[in-house]
Enzyme design. Sequence first.
Site, PDB file in Angstrom:
ATOM      1  N   ILE A  73       0.976  -1.293   0.615  1.00 46.04           N
ATOM      2  CA  ILE A  73      -0.183   0.027   0.588  1.00 46.04           C
ATOM      3  C   ILE A  73       0.628   1.323  -0.052  1.00 46.04           C
ATOM      4  CG2 ILE A  73      -1.405   1.138   1.254  1.00 46.04           C
ATOM      5  CD1 ILE A  73      -3.065  -1.923   0.279  1.00 46.04           C
ATOM      6  N   LYS A  74       0.687   1.895  -0.426  1.00 44.26           N
ATOM      7  CA  LYS A  74       1.968   3.296  -1.351  1.00 44.26           C
ATOM      8  C   LYS A  74       0.303   4.631  -0.694  1.00 44.26           C
ATOM      9  CE  LYS A  74       4.395   5.349  -4.955  1.00 44.26           C
ATOM     10  NZ  LYS A  74       3.995   5.160  -6.543  1.00 44.26           N
TER      11      LYS A  74
END
Length: 290
Positions: free
Chosen positions: A93-94
């Site tokens: 997850i960015k």
Amino acid sequence: MSLFIDSGDLDEVREAVSWGIVDGVTTNPTLLREAAERRGVKGLRDYLVELLKAAGRGRPVSLEVMSTKAEDMVREGLRLYDDLNPIAGNVVIKVPVTTKGVEQGELEGIKAIKALSEVGVPVNATLIMTPSQAYLAAKAGATYVSLFLGRIDDFVRSQLGIKHSKWDYFNYRSVRAALQGGLAAPARSPGEALASPVLSALNVNWGLLSGVEALRSVRAIFRSQGIRAKVIAASMRHPRQVEEALEAGADIVTVPYHVIKAMVVHPKSEEGIRAFVDDARAANYGELFR
């Protein structure tokens, strides 16, 4: 050292993975929008499922949250991870390191990184421009910190009034040498020396005149503090910039498709292969393979 492809294009990811040199994928909403428009994609989730499969197990794929408040980024990150990670076990997850510019608070990104990492979600902290941002993101638990070398170069060049296009290589060493050479000019007084425009130029971006110099600083901090987060050199614009990032100790370089292809090209290589092929034919070299 790992090489990621920075792309939202399914065909590019499939092709790059087939070369056997790509270790992961980074995306962002802009890259995905551009790819979806080119391909006429209707269902983004189905498209991401294919992208994750194309990358394959063992190759991390960074998918970015959309919101800018910590609690919303955490909710979106958990939704993406729980929904899509079972496909190939490769979702990261960015999360932007800060959302100031949209939100009033500076630390929404740090809070989201902390919350997601505490429940075992791997986080790629993105839009990092300074060593201090990288340190705070790693301190919050980020698995990866993405330092945007190209955007740092853009900022420095704009501050110094250097005209450039997006894909131009920035020879920051020459710029630094020229500025430091300007300090050799005698000043009429100590006050004049301190007010020198050359000295001001050297202090642009807190004295780090390029993304590569910022990367060296991040690596030095991480080594001295025993920080284990992996440093991704992102926003890569040119093969030489990739080489400099590797020299500076990046754990990962994430590179656009066309820049990866440019890394293997050189005029003398092309000249050499043409000569070898011509000489092989003239020598009847092919009989060795019959």
